[in-house]
Design a protein around this motif. Structure first.
Motif, short mmCIF file in Angstrom:
data_model
loop_
_atom_site.label_atom_id
_atom_site.label_comp_id
_atom_site.label_asym_id
_atom_site.label_seq_id
_atom_site.Cartn_x
_atom_site.Cartn_y
_atom_site.Cartn_z
N TRP A 1 0.84 -1.20 0.00
CA TRP A 1 0.00 0.00 0.00
C TRP A 1 0.86 1.24 0.00
O TRP A 1 1.84 1.34 0.75
CB TRP A 1 -0.90 0.01 1.24
CG TRP A 1 -1.93 -1.07 1.26
CD1 TRP A 1 -3.23 -0.98 0.88
CD2 TRP A 1 -1.75 -2.42 1.71
NE1 TRP A 1 -3.86 -2.19 1.05
CE2 TRP A 1 -2.99 -3.09 1.56
CE3 TRP A 1 -0.65 -3.14 2.23
CZ2 TRP A 1 -3.17 -4.42 1.91
CZ3 TRP A 1 -0.82 -4.47 2.57
CH2 TRP A 1 -2.07 -5.10 2.40
N TRP B 1 -9.62 0.74 -6.56
CA TRP B 1 -9.62 1.46 -5.28
C TRP B 1 -10.92 2.21 -5.04
O TRP B 1 -11.44 2.21 -3.92
CB TRP B 1 -8.45 2.45 -5.31
CG TRP B 1 -8.22 3.23 -4.06
CD1 TRP B 1 -8.51 4.54 -3.84
CD2 TRP B 1 -7.64 2.74 -2.84
NE1 TRP B 1 -8.14 4.91 -2.57
CE2 TRP B 1 -7.60 3.83 -1.94
CE3 TRP B 1 -7.13 1.51 -2.44
CZ2 TRP B 1 -7.09 3.73 -0.66
CZ3 TRP B 1 -6.63 1.40 -1.16
CH2 TRP B 1 -6.60 2.48 -0.29
N ASN C 1 -2.37 2.33 -8.46
CA ASN C 1 -3.47 2.08 -7.54
C ASN C 1 -2.86 2.07 -6.14
O ASN C 1 -1.78 1.50 -5.93
CB ASN C 1 -4.13 0.73 -7.84
CG ASN C 1 -5.49 0.59 -7.21
OD1 ASN C 1 -6.42 1.32 -7.55
ND2 ASN C 1 -5.64 -0.34 -6.28
#
Length: 312
Positions: free
Chosen positions: A89, A309, A99
């Motif tokens: 992330w 997302w 993303n």
């Protein structure tokens, strides 16, 4: 309400096939698949990368932007060659080719030079993206600038770089550092020149871009023993000859943390592991969603994701 997946069934099946091929590739070479925590007490101190944080009963934890630190702790513990396929992330990374949550393949080869790793990465990517030309290009950062822009990036002044940007019709108003001008020219001019049917490896970046890679003196200039691999203008991976000097690594992480917008704690367990004896090795992180995009010759990264997302 839109509940439908953003990936087709074909893309889902292609991802499953890709992962099977990757696991077979590493199994044949005796590389061990590992799994490390997604949440850590320390985050990524790189000032160009923003971590997501999570409140837990034991305190703040950070979602990993890469499994690099715990994997290197495994190397120091004697794991030998290892790889991992995982989700990572990064904040503020969204767009046609980004993303905030994405899939990464990261692996390390003990005893490998970065040149050996480049060769193996080429073999891996030619398996993953079958339509590739079999002969990748390998250029140093300096060669790329000389061939495409006629500039030596190690010697060009800020004024020369700004003038080059103007000649290339890059519209920018304001002041930039030398490295920022180099980055602008690289992303707008050099990456755009890479062929779309074969891999391009760029190596020997300026030492200011070494991150956690080793550096060495080459033709009077300090360069990083690291490389990036591209297909056309799309970056697929970033590899290092891993720095094993714990004191130097600590200085890099502390300096980076001071430049971070977030208050990110330095991973002292990683530093302690390197100090205990991380072996000579080369490693790389590869973006699997982008590799899948190239494999299917698609346009939008979201078409590779089961749920993008915005609708996850």
């Amino acid at each position: 309400m839109n509940w439908q997946p953003t990936a087709s069934i074909q893309a889902l099946k292609a991802r499953a096939c890709l992962y099977q091929q990757l696991r077979a590739f590493f199994h044949a070479r005796g590389v061990l698949e590992v799994e490390t925590p997604a949440l850590s007490q320390a985050g990524n101190t790189d000032p160009n990368i923003a971590s997501f944080s999570v409140n837990t009963p034991q305190g703040l934890r950070y979602l990993h932007t890469s499994p690099e630190y715990p994997m290197k702790r495994l190397l120091a513990a004697g794991s030998g060659d290892i790889y991992q396929i995982c989700k990572v992330w990064r904040q503020d990374e969204a767009g046609r080719k980004h993303n905030p949550e994405f899939s990464m393949l990261e692996y390390y080869r003990v005893g490998f030079s970065y040149q050996q790793l480049m060769q193996e990465v080429a073999e891996l990517l030619q398996l993953a993206i079958p339509h590739l030309n079999t002969e990748p290009r390998i250029l140093t950062y300096r060669q790329a600038f000389l061939q495409i822009l006629g500039l030596d990036p190690h010697q060009a002044s800020i004024e020369q770089l700004a003038a080059c940007a103007q000649q290339q019709q890059i519209d920018f108003q304001g002041e930039l550092s030398q490295q920022a001008w180099l980055d602008l020219l690289f992303t707008h001019c050099i990456e755009a020149s890479f062929p779309t049917d074969r891999l391009t490896f760029i190596c020997h970046y300026p030492a200011t871009q070494a991150a956690l890679a080793r550096v060495r003196l080459e033709n009077g200039h300090w360069v990083a023993e690291r490389f990036e691999v591209y297909l056309g203008p799309l970056e697929l991976g970033n590899g290092y000859q891993e720095q094993t000097d714990a004191d130097l690594l600590e200085r890099v992480l502390v300096k980076d943390a001071e430049q971070q917008a977030q208050d990110i704690p330095v991973d002292t367990r990683f530093i302690a592991a390197v100090a205990a004896g991380m072996p000579f090795s080369a490693g790389i992180a590869l973006g699997l969603d982008r590799i899948l995009l190239c494999r299917l010759q698609a346009k939008q990264l979201t078409s590779m994701l089961s749920f993008a997302w915005e609708i996850a």
